[in-house]
Write an enzyme that holds these catalytic residues in place. Structure first.
Site, PDB file in Angstrom:
ATOM      1  N   ASP A   8      -4.717   1.107  -4.883  1.00 34.52           N
ATOM      2  CA  ASP A   8      -4.396  -0.222  -4.381  1.00 34.52           C
ATOM      3  C   ASP A   8      -4.049  -0.022  -2.908  1.00 34.52           C
ATOM      4  O   ASP A   8      -3.851   1.112  -2.455  1.00 34.52           O
ATOM      5  CB  ASP A   8      -3.211  -0.792  -5.161  1.00 34.52           C
ATOM      6  CG  ASP A   8      -2.763  -2.138  -4.625  1.00 34.52           C
ATOM      7  OD1 ASP A   8      -3.615  -3.015  -4.422  1.00 34.52           O
ATOM      8  OD2 ASP A   8      -1.550  -2.300  -4.383  1.00 34.52           O
ATOM      9  N   ASP A  10      -2.085  -2.747  -0.416  1.00 37.97           N
ATOM     10  CA  ASP A  10      -0.825  -3.346   0.032  1.00 37.97           C
ATOM     11  C   ASP A  10       0.341  -2.888  -0.830  1.00 37.97           C
ATOM     12  O   ASP A  10       0.328  -3.045  -2.053  1.00 37.97           O
ATOM     13  CB  ASP A  10      -0.924  -4.876  -0.006  1.00 37.97           C
ATOM     14  CG  ASP A  10      -1.939  -5.402   1.000  1.00 37.97           C
ATOM     15  OD1 ASP A  10      -1.657  -5.335   2.197  1.00 37.97           O
ATOM     16  OD2 ASP A  10      -3.012  -5.863   0.567  1.00 37.97           O
TER      17      ASP A  10
END
Length: 217
Positions: A8, A10
């Site tokens: 991922d 953020d």
């Protein structure tokens, strides 16, 4: 044996959550939306279009389109990322551990591709991630597994032979639904959330990624 690691972005690769919060507060408040920083914490892991739609449903405006609001928020986040280059602790270490093991690397983010590209450039990670995929234009966002399944398909790797690294519960659900191994590294204020127990491993930092940990998955 792990063949791929899917990051991922953020909150996992970059400490961008404060920038998303700032951008939402700056832009949505000008439209008369009574938004607080606590409100922004409640939507961690959601796509920006979903956040804007949620705000519009409760406090509609007619001065600009929702698409323009989304773009303004993304542009502001890109500006802040370029300015601060906020790599999360242990990012380079984790990348090195995976690469030494011959594990292929990819990104699966809910953010637009423009922000993914800007982040890669800001952190000088060109050529590190074989696949960089955004879920921003997909019909279903995380916790739907689509973005993770698409990444695994692009890599030609079975999801069961890949590990997803996430920071949010929404993202963790997406990876689990894709039948991937999961490592979650949540922000410290929510680290005690019992829902994270569904992860294969929960860590405090990317610095804790090790050969021993990966072999135990």
């Amino acid at each position: 044996m792990l063949e791929a690691a899917v990051f991922d972005m953020d909150g996992l690769m970059i400490d961008s959550q404060p920038y998303w919060q700032t951008a939402q507060l700056e832009i949505l408040s000008t439209l008369g939306v009574p938004i607080t920083r606590q409100d922004t914490l409640q939507t961690t892991g959601m796509r920006v279009d979903e956040i804007v739609q949620l705000c519009y449903d409760t406090s509609p405006w007619d001065s600009v389109s929702r698409e323009e609001v989304c773009q303004a928020i993304v542009d502001r986040v890109i500006e802040l990322v370029n300015q601060h280059k906020p790599a999360m602790p242990g990012l380079e270490h984790a990348i090195e551990v995976f690469r030494k093991r011959g594990v292929r690397l990819a990104i699966a983010s809910s953010s637009p591709l423009s922000l993914i590209t800007a982040t890669i450039e800001a952190l000088k990670l060109d050529g590190v991630f074989e696949v960089k995929m955004s879920g921003a234009e997909l019909p279903y966002a995380k916790p739907h597994p689509a973005v993770y399944l698409n990444v695994c398909n692009a890599l030609g790797v079975q999801p069961t032979r890949a590990v997803a690294l996430e920071d949010s519960f929404i993202g963790l659900l997406a990876a689990k639904s894709a039948q991937m191994k999961t490592i979650v590294i949540p922000e410290s204020t929510v680290a005690n959330d019992q829902r994270f127990l569904i992860a294969d491993r929960q860590l405090n930092s990317l610095q804790e990624i090790s050969d021993q940990l990966l072999e135990s998955l």
